[in-house]
Each structure stands twice: as C-alpha cells, then as structure tokens.
Write an enzyme that holds these catalytic residues in place. Structure first.
Site, PDB file in Angstrom:
ATOM      1  N   SER A 124       1.017  57.593  20.793  1.00  0.00           N
ATOM      2  CA  SER A 124      -0.364  57.663  21.316  1.00  0.00           C
ATOM      3  C   SER A 124      -0.952  59.062  21.321  1.00  0.00           C
ATOM      4  O   SER A 124      -2.162  59.222  21.441  1.00  0.00           O
ATOM      5  CB  SER A 124      -0.428  57.081  22.720  1.00  0.00           C
ATOM      6  OG  SER A 124      -0.531  55.685  22.635  1.00  0.00           O
ATOM      7  N   LYS A 150      -3.737  59.604  18.930  1.00  0.00           N
ATOM      8  CA  LYS A 150      -5.089  59.081  19.187  1.00  0.00           C
ATOM      9  C   LYS A 150      -6.106  60.214  19.324  1.00  0.00           C
ATOM     10  O   LYS A 150      -7.270  60.061  18.973  1.00  0.00           O
ATOM     11  CB  LYS A 150      -5.091  58.215  20.443  1.00  0.00           C
ATOM     12  CG  LYS A 150      -4.258  56.946  20.286  1.00  0.00           C
ATOM     13  CD  LYS A 150      -4.088  56.221  21.612  1.00  0.00           C
ATOM     14  CE  LYS A 150      -3.326  54.919  21.442  1.00  0.00           C
ATOM     15  NZ  LYS A 150      -3.004  54.262  22.715  1.00  0.00           N
ATOM     16  N   TYR A 196      -3.627  53.007  11.872  1.00  0.00           N
ATOM     17  CA  TYR A 196      -3.189  53.273  13.253  1.00  0.00           C
ATOM     18  C   TYR A 196      -1.664  53.421  13.315  1.00  0.00           C
ATOM     19  O   TYR A 196      -1.146  54.372  13.910  1.00  0.00           O
ATOM     20  CB  TYR A 196      -3.665  52.131  14.155  1.00  0.00           C
ATOM     21  CG  TYR A 196      -3.153  52.229  15.564  1.00  0.00           C
ATOM     22  CD1 TYR A 196      -2.098  51.421  15.999  1.00  0.00           C
ATOM     23  CD2 TYR A 196      -3.683  53.156  16.460  1.00  0.00           C
ATOM     24  CE1 TYR A 196      -1.604  51.528  17.288  1.00  0.00           C
ATOM     25  CE2 TYR A 196      -3.191  53.262  17.754  1.00  0.00           C
ATOM     26  CZ  TYR A 196      -2.146  52.450  18.159  1.00  0.00           C
ATOM     27  OH  TYR A 196      -1.645  52.558  19.437  1.00  0.00           O
ATOM     28  N   TYR A 248      -2.630  57.123  31.011  1.00  0.00           N
ATOM     29  CA  TYR A 248      -2.849  55.695  31.280  1.00  0.00           C
ATOM     30  C   TYR A 248      -2.972  55.398  32.775  1.00  0.00           C
ATOM     31  O   TYR A 248      -3.631  56.144  33.488  1.00  0.00           O
ATOM     32  CB  TYR A 248      -1.725  54.854  30.622  1.00  0.00           C
ATOM     33  CG  TYR A 248      -1.666  55.122  29.158  1.00  0.00           C
ATOM     34  CD1 TYR A 248      -0.619  55.810  28.589  1.00  0.00           C
ATOM     35  CD2 TYR A 248      -2.737  54.758  28.346  1.00  0.00           C
ATOM     36  CE1 TYR A 248      -0.605  56.103  27.235  1.00  0.00           C
ATOM     37  CE2 TYR A 248      -2.730  55.047  26.993  1.00  0.00           C
ATOM     38  CZ  TYR A 248      -1.677  55.723  26.454  1.00  0.00           C
ATOM     39  OH  TYR A 248      -1.676  56.030  25.116  1.00  0.00           O
ATOM     40  N   VAL A 284       4.747  56.928  23.568  1.00  0.00           N
ATOM     41  CA  VAL A 284       5.941  56.137  23.950  1.00  0.00           C
ATOM     42  C   VAL A 284       7.222  56.637  23.297  1.00  0.00           C
ATOM     43  O   VAL A 284       8.305  56.191  23.646  1.00  0.00           O
ATOM     44  CB  VAL A 284       5.798  54.631  23.609  1.00  0.00           C
ATOM     45  CG1 VAL A 284       5.000  53.901  24.635  1.00  0.00           C
ATOM     46  CG2 VAL A 284       5.338  54.387  22.195  1.00  0.00           C
TER      47      VAL A 284
HETATM   48  O1  DON Z   1       0.475  51.072  19.807  1.00  0.00           O
HETATM   49  C1  DON Z   1       1.543  51.234  20.395  1.00  0.00           C
HETATM   50  O2  DON Z   1       1.982  50.433  21.234  1.00  0.00           O
HETATM   51  C2  DON Z   1       2.313  52.514  20.072  1.00  0.00           C
HETATM   52  N1  DON Z   1       2.241  52.784  18.647  1.00  0.00           N
HETATM   53  C3  DON Z   1       1.725  53.668  20.835  1.00  0.00           C
HETATM   54  C4  DON Z   1       1.625  53.425  22.328  1.00  0.00           C
HETATM   55  C5  DON Z   1       1.824  54.673  23.137  1.00  0.00           C
HETATM   56  O3  DON Z   1       2.307  55.686  22.670  1.00  0.00           O
HETATM   57  C6  DON Z   1       1.455  54.583  24.578  1.00  0.00           C
HETATM   58  N2  DON Z   1       1.725  55.842  25.223  1.00  0.00           N
HETATM   59  N3  DON Z   1       2.471  56.013  26.146  1.00  0.00           N
END
Ligand code: DON
Length: 323
Positions: free
Chosen positions: A72, A75, A199, A251, A269
């Site tokens: 994330s 982003k 993405y 978040y 993550v």
């Molecule tokens: O889209 C997803 O679920 C992962 N590629 C990224 C989510 C993420 O990194 C949330 N951050 N803590």
C-alpha cells in the site's frame, strides 16, 4: 562531515540500535501477512530502520537492507502522478480525502454511505480508482510514470517482485470485487483487469528501508531531491500527500497513530512504513527527515507492530511529533 556531526551521528545511531533491540520483542506478537501467499515467506523477526535528515544525517539499524514490496505504500506514488497530471481539483472529484475508520480493503461505504467516489485514495478502492486515472492505455504504460518517478528519486529503477505480483494476481479476488463494483457504479472507466494488473504490479515494487528514507526525505524537502536539488514533485502535491498520510495512512489505526506517533506515515502489508517528519528546533534533525521502517509482523490493522513501536521511540525521544 565535520567531527561534531560525525560524533552526533554515532550517538544517534547507537540510540537507534538500542531501540531496534528493545522493539524486537513485539515481532512475536504480530503475524506475517499470508492472504497474498508469497508475503508469508517473510522472516517474522526482521526489524529494520533507516533515517535521512535534511541536515545530512544518515542513520540505519537492524535489517534495513532487507528487501520487501511496497504494497500500500505504492498508493502514494500513483496519487502523486495523478495529481501532477490532472491537478487536485479533478482528482478529488474522483476520490475523496476523508479517513474511513474501516479496514483498507473494505467495500462497505462504496454502497452504503457514498456511492459516487471512494472515501480516500489510500484505501484499496481509492487506489484502484487512482490507477484508472493514470496516463497510458495499458498497465505497462501507466506503470512507466510511477517507475520514472521512483527512478528519479532513488537513482535506479526498482524491480517488481514477480513472485509477489503473480501471487496477488492469483488470489486478489477481493480487489477484483472492488474493481468491478467501481466499474459497475461508474466510478472507474476502462478495462478492470488492466487497472488491477497495474495495481498489483505497483504493490509488488521491491525496496528496502534505505530507499524509503530517501523517498521520505524528498517529501520532507517538499519534492526537491536532497542531493540533486531537482524539484521532482510539486510542493502542493507533497503537501497533499503528507496530509493524507497523516489522516489516512495507517487505516483504521490512523487516529491512534496520530496521537501516539504523530508523523505522517504510510504502511504496507509486507511490513513497510514510510514516514515523513517535518522537523523542529528540539529535534536532532531540525529541518525534517525521511524514515523507512520494515517489520513484516503485522498488528490487527495491517501495520507493522514492531515498526509502529520503533516510530513511537523516534517521535518521543527525538521530538518528531508534528505538534
Ligand atoms: O491490495 C492489497 O490487499 C495489498 N496489495 C495491499 C494492502 C496493504 O498494503 C494494506 N496496508 N497495510
């Protein structure tokens, strides 16, 4: 570097090493992400940090060279490109700027609360929407603008971890449901699979703590590269990015994190955290600094459990809280 600065850097580095040692114990309380199977290969006990100050200080401790994927954190790069290309007035007609208090991959508010645009660009639905706005007719062309931005900051083009990318392509049904919901609701146009491919590739860009600290110090320097002085990102876009990192970057832990750490940050993550401190006269880095943290053991919000504790030390002991 003058002797006094060298001595100061050594003292601060010793402090940083001791904080990493003290925060290591938190790694056993977290859980490495496994919903993207390739992420489960991470070493749960890893913990590293790098800091670059605008006063020239370079500090690192622990597993700061360990590679991990942006997830994330990526982003913010899609958002930087969208803001630079389309301007904030247009971008914020397509995505909001409000924290949700929901998990990063929630679909709830898209239907129940606000049916015209995702709440903010740092949750998955918002990031997928931003991906649909990037210039280019294919995921490769759209990705180019992000890779160029990173190359300008890092001095090299980072690689995409193919294993992580393919792993999320195979298991990313939650994001597919978000993508097709957004398309059905008219919040995005074009080919959903192309947008999702972009993405997933963005999320799989591989970096380390040193890379994140250089990105962070460039943001702290309002978009001007600390070495080349080239204006890589506009000041206004940097201000928007840091504000959204502060309000939405962690978040549904963003509020608690703002109180306890108070440094604009974006988590991923894989266990990375990018933090951008603005600096003050009580800080050893008075003009600001960029911080990269890595610790794959996550808390219940999807943030690095030991990484957050490490940033609490930086905030409290080095007066890095924004207020
Ligand atoms: O889209 C997803 O679920 C992962 N590629 C990224 C989510 C993420 O990194 C949330 N951050 N803590």
């Amino acid at each position: 570097m003058p002797f006094e600065e060298q001595a100061k850097q050594e003292i601060l580095n010793k402090q940083l090493h001791s904080w990493v040692d003290q925060c290591k114990s938190y790694t056993s309380q977290g859980k490495v992400a496994s919903y993207i199977p390739a992420l489960a290969r991470a070493e749960q006990k890893d913990l590293g940090i790098s800091i670059i100050g605008l006063n020239g200080l370079h500090l690192s401790a622990g597993d700061f060279k360990a590679p991990f994927t942006l997830q994330s954190i990526s982003k913010i790069f899609g958002l930087i490109v969208a803001l630079e290309v389309h301007g904030s007035d247009y971008v914020f007609t397509r995505v909001g700027a409000e924290p949700t208090g929901d998990p990063f991959n929630s679909i709830a508010r898209l239907e129940t609360v606000q049916a015209d645009k995702p709440f903010n660009p740092l949750i998955n639905s918002g990031a997928i929407t931003v991906c649909s706005l990037l210039p280019g007719s294919s995921s490769e062309e759209k990705l180019e603008s992000i890779m160029k931005l990173l190359e300008n900051i890092l001095g090299r083009q980072p690689v995409i971890n193919e294993e992580v990318y393919l792993s999320e392509m195979e298991t990313g049904d939650r994001n597919r449901s978000l993508g097709y919901f957004l398309k059905d609701a008219g919040m995005i146009e074009g080919d959903v699979e192309e947008t999702l491919t972009l993405y997933f590739k963005m999320c799989a860009i591989e970096v380390n703590c040193l890379d994140l600290s250089l990105i962070g110090v460039t943001l702290a320097n309002n978009g001007s590269h600390p070495d080349s002085k080239e204006q890589l990102i506009s000041t206004q876009v940097c201000r928007i990015i840091k504000t959204l990192m502060f309000t939405c970057g962690m978040y549904n832990a963003s509020g608690k994190y703002a109180v306890q750490v108070g440094i604009p940050s974006k988590s991923g993550v894989s266990g990375g955290i990018l933090a951008v401190a603005s600096g003050n006269k009580l800080s050893p880095m008075p003009f600001g600094c960029g911080i990269g943290v890595y610790g794959p053991a996550l808390d219940e919000y999807g943030n690095s459990i030991a990484g957050v504790e490490l940033l609490k030390y930086v905030s409290e002991e080095w007066n890095a809280h924004v207020f």
